[in-house]
Scaffold this motif. Structure first.
Motif, PDB file in Angstrom:
ATOM      1  N   TRP A  26      43.950 -11.763  25.278  1.00  0.00           N
ATOM      2  CA  TRP A  26      43.026 -12.466  24.385  1.00  0.00           C
ATOM      3  C   TRP A  26      42.785 -13.897  24.856  1.00  0.00           C
ATOM      4  N   LEU A  27      43.856 -14.570  25.298  1.00  0.00           N
ATOM      5  CA  LEU A  27      43.685 -15.933  25.804  1.00  0.00           C
ATOM      6  C   LEU A  27      42.803 -15.953  27.046  1.00  0.00           C
ATOM      7  N   ARG A  28      43.033 -15.017  27.934  1.00  0.00           N
ATOM      8  CA  ARG A  28      42.219 -14.959  29.154  1.00  0.00           C
ATOM      9  C   ARG A  28      40.749 -14.726  28.836  1.00  0.00           C
ATOM     10  N   GLU A  29      40.482 -13.962  27.800  1.00  0.00           N
ATOM     11  CA  GLU A  29      39.092 -13.722  27.417  1.00  0.00           C
ATOM     12  C   GLU A  29      38.421 -15.001  26.922  1.00  0.00           C
ATOM     13  N   ILE A  30      39.221 -15.945  26.460  1.00  0.00           N
ATOM     14  CA  ILE A  30      38.689 -17.217  25.980  1.00  0.00           C
ATOM     15  C   ILE A  30      38.552 -18.233  27.109  1.00  0.00           C
ATOM     16  N   ILE A  31      39.564 -18.329  27.965  1.00  0.00           N
ATOM     17  CA  ILE A  31      39.616 -19.450  28.918  1.00  0.00           C
ATOM     18  C   ILE A  31      39.115 -19.113  30.313  1.00  0.00           C
ATOM     19  N   GLU A  32      39.053 -17.829  30.653  1.00  0.00           N
ATOM     20  CA  GLU A  32      38.675 -17.432  32.012  1.00  0.00           C
ATOM     21  C   GLU A  32      37.206 -17.034  32.092  1.00  0.00           C
ATOM     22  N   VAL A  33      36.572 -17.369  33.195  1.00  0.00           N
ATOM     23  CA  VAL A  33      35.213 -16.884  33.452  1.00  0.00           C
ATOM     24  C   VAL A  33      35.245 -15.384  33.680  1.00  0.00           C
ATOM     25  N   ASN A  34      36.238 -14.924  34.435  1.00  0.00           N
ATOM     26  CA  ASN A  34      36.447 -13.496  34.670  1.00  0.00           C
ATOM     27  C   ASN A  34      37.888 -13.163  34.292  1.00  0.00           C
ATOM     28  N   PRO A  35      38.121 -12.663  33.083  1.00  0.00           N
ATOM     29  CA  PRO A  35      39.495 -12.391  32.625  1.00  0.00           C
ATOM     30  C   PRO A  35      40.253 -11.411  33.518  1.00  0.00           C
ATOM     31  N   SER A  36      39.539 -10.544  34.228  1.00  0.00           N
ATOM     32  CA  SER A  36      40.198  -9.576  35.109  1.00  0.00           C
ATOM     33  C   SER A  36      40.709 -10.223  36.393  1.00  0.00           C
ATOM     34  N   ARG A  37      40.152 -11.390  36.723  1.00  0.00           N
ATOM     35  CA  ARG A  37      40.588 -12.127  37.916  1.00  0.00           C
ATOM     36  C   ARG A  37      40.859 -13.578  37.505  1.00  0.00           C
ATOM     37  N   PRO A  38      41.940 -13.795  36.772  1.00  0.00           N
ATOM     38  CA  PRO A  38      42.211 -15.125  36.211  1.00  0.00           C
ATOM     39  C   PRO A  38      42.487 -16.176  37.274  1.00  0.00           C
ATOM     40  N   LYS A  39      42.011 -17.385  36.999  1.00  0.00           N
ATOM     41  CA  LYS A  39      42.269 -18.521  37.886  1.00  0.00           C
ATOM     42  C   LYS A  39      43.193 -19.543  37.238  1.00  0.00           C
ATOM     43  N   PHE A  40      43.287 -19.509  35.923  1.00  0.00           N
ATOM     44  CA  PHE A  40      44.097 -20.496  35.211  1.00  0.00           C
ATOM     45  C   PHE A  40      45.421 -19.905  34.715  1.00  0.00           C
ATOM     46  N   LEU A  41      45.345 -18.781  34.030  1.00  0.00           N
ATOM     47  CA  LEU A  41      46.534 -18.169  33.445  1.00  0.00           C
ATOM     48  C   LEU A  41      46.975 -17.007  34.330  1.00  0.00           C
ATOM     49  N   LEU A  42      47.976 -17.278  35.177  1.00  0.00           N
ATOM     50  CA  LEU A  42      48.399 -16.321  36.191  1.00  0.00           C
ATOM     51  C   LEU A  42      49.677 -15.600  35.773  1.00  0.00           C
ATOM     52  N   THR A  43      49.777 -14.351  36.189  1.00  0.00           N
ATOM     53  CA  THR A  43      50.988 -13.565  35.958  1.00  0.00           C
ATOM     54  C   THR A  43      51.954 -13.761  37.117  1.00  0.00           C
ATOM     55  N   VAL A  44      53.204 -14.036  36.793  1.00  0.00           N
ATOM     56  CA  VAL A  44      54.274 -14.101  37.790  1.00  0.00           C
ATOM     57  C   VAL A  44      55.122 -12.855  37.584  1.00  0.00           C
ATOM     58  N   ARG A  45      54.930 -11.879  38.458  1.00  0.00           N
ATOM     59  CA  ARG A  45      55.525 -10.564  38.248  1.00  0.00           C
ATOM     60  C   ARG A  45      57.048 -10.652  38.124  1.00  0.00           C
ATOM     61  N   GLY A  46      57.544  -9.937  37.124  1.00  0.00           N
ATOM     62  CA  GLY A  46      58.975  -9.887  36.902  1.00  0.00           C
ATOM     63  C   GLY A  46      59.547 -11.130  36.247  1.00  0.00           C
ATOM     64  N   ALA A  47      58.676 -12.095  35.911  1.00  0.00           N
ATOM     65  CA  ALA A  47      59.177 -13.351  35.337  1.00  0.00           C
ATOM     66  C   ALA A  47      58.407 -13.748  34.078  1.00  0.00           C
ATOM     67  N   GLY A  48      57.118 -14.044  34.242  1.00  0.00           N
ATOM     68  CA  GLY A  48      56.349 -14.514  33.095  1.00  0.00           C
ATOM     69  C   GLY A  48      54.961 -14.948  33.513  1.00  0.00           C
ATOM     70  N   TYR A  49      54.585 -16.176  33.147  1.00  0.00           N
ATOM     71  CA  TYR A  49      53.231 -16.646  33.399  1.00  0.00           C
ATOM     72  C   TYR A  49      53.257 -18.106  33.839  1.00  0.00           C
ATOM     73  N   ARG A  50      52.220 -18.486  34.565  1.00  0.00           N
ATOM     74  CA  ARG A  50      52.066 -19.879  34.992  1.00  0.00           C
ATOM     75  C   ARG A  50      50.637 -20.312  34.706  1.00  0.00           C
ATOM     76  N   PHE A  51      50.494 -21.458  34.042  1.00  0.00           N
ATOM     77  CA  PHE A  51      49.167 -22.018  33.798  1.00  0.00           C
ATOM     78  C   PHE A  51      48.861 -23.026  34.897  1.00  0.00           C
ATOM     79  N   ILE A  52      47.721 -22.877  35.537  1.00  0.00           N
ATOM     80  CA  ILE A  52      47.345 -23.705  36.681  1.00  0.00           C
ATOM     81  C   ILE A  52      46.192 -24.628  36.309  1.00  0.00           C
ATOM     82  N   ASP A  53      46.354 -25.906  36.607  1.00  0.00           N
ATOM     83  CA  ASP A  53      45.266 -26.865  36.472  1.00  0.00           C
ATOM     84  C   ASP A  53      44.562 -26.946  37.817  1.00  0.00           C
TER      85      ASP A  53
END
Length: 213
Positions: A180-207
């Motif tokens: 849901w967040l990606r649908e709000i903040i990303e131009v293409n939620p399927s290929r996020p540039k800001f909210l990235l998945t770190v596999r096996g760990a969690g997530y990283r928000f990129i400026d």
């Protein structure tokens, strides 16, 4: 930390305050009329608005009704030689401008990273040029991601912060909220540039605005 300021100076005969504010901590946009201020505020959420009322001038009440102002805890600071009372606005002499603006920003409930701004109190998010009203859980999720921008935010930490639980047996609710967040903040939620998945760990928000620095 760079703070974004709008400096509103409607009186062209008054010495500008830009030289006082320009520096390592502030990025200053200047407006000289209500129309210029409205145009800038329609596309940006500043950390603070500074109004130059030295040698007189009227306070711009109209631009305070814009969505980027009404939905966010943006502090307003008026600079004047005389003591006066203005609704929801700090008034200070020019020699106290920097400490007044800095403290006002530090006391505000605005969390911002790059082009995004989250108001913790109103749960409003500025993203993709628009105001989005988040649910309490989405607001908490966005807050922990923004406050830890550039770092891995582990799934367990998110579950503790947002859902107040240590249970990790089923985190599908977290996955849905991330989508849901990606649908709000990303131009293409399927290929996020800001909210990235770190596999096996969690997530990283990129400026992305700081990549070239």
């Amino acid at each position: 930390m760079h703070y974004s300021l709008l400096l509103f100076e409607p009186n062209s005969d008054v010495p500008s305050l830009a030289h006082t504010l320009n520096g390592d901590n502030f990025r200053v946009a200047r407006a000289f009329s209500d129309a210029e201020a409205e145009m800038w505020l329609a596309a940006n959420v500043p950390d603070a608005v500074v109004v130059n009322l030295l040698h007189g001038g009227s306070f711009p009440t109209g631009i305070r009704q814009l969505p980027t102002v009404t939905h966010f805890s943006v502090p307003w600071v008026a600079v004047s030689e005389k003591s006066q009372s203005l609704d929801d606005c700090l008034v200070c002499p020019p020699e106290k401008l920097l400490p007044t603006v800095t403290k006002a920003i530090e006391d505000s409930l605005l969390v911002r990273v790059g082009p995004f701004a989250l108001d913790v109190k109103s749960q409003s998010l500025w993203a993709q040029g628009d105001v989005h009203h988040l649910t309490p859980k989405l607001a908490l999720l966005m807050q922990i991601l923004l406050e830890n921008s550039g770092q891995i935010v582990y799934r367990k930490a998110i579950m503790q912060h947002v859902w107040k639980t240590d249970y990790m047996g089923d985190t599908r609710t977290l996955d849905v909220h991330i989508r849901w967040l990606r649908e709000i903040i990303e131009v293409n939620p399927s290929r996020p540039k800001f909210l990235l998945t770190v596999r096996g760990a969690g997530y990283r928000f990129i400026d992305t605005s700081t990549k070239s620095i």
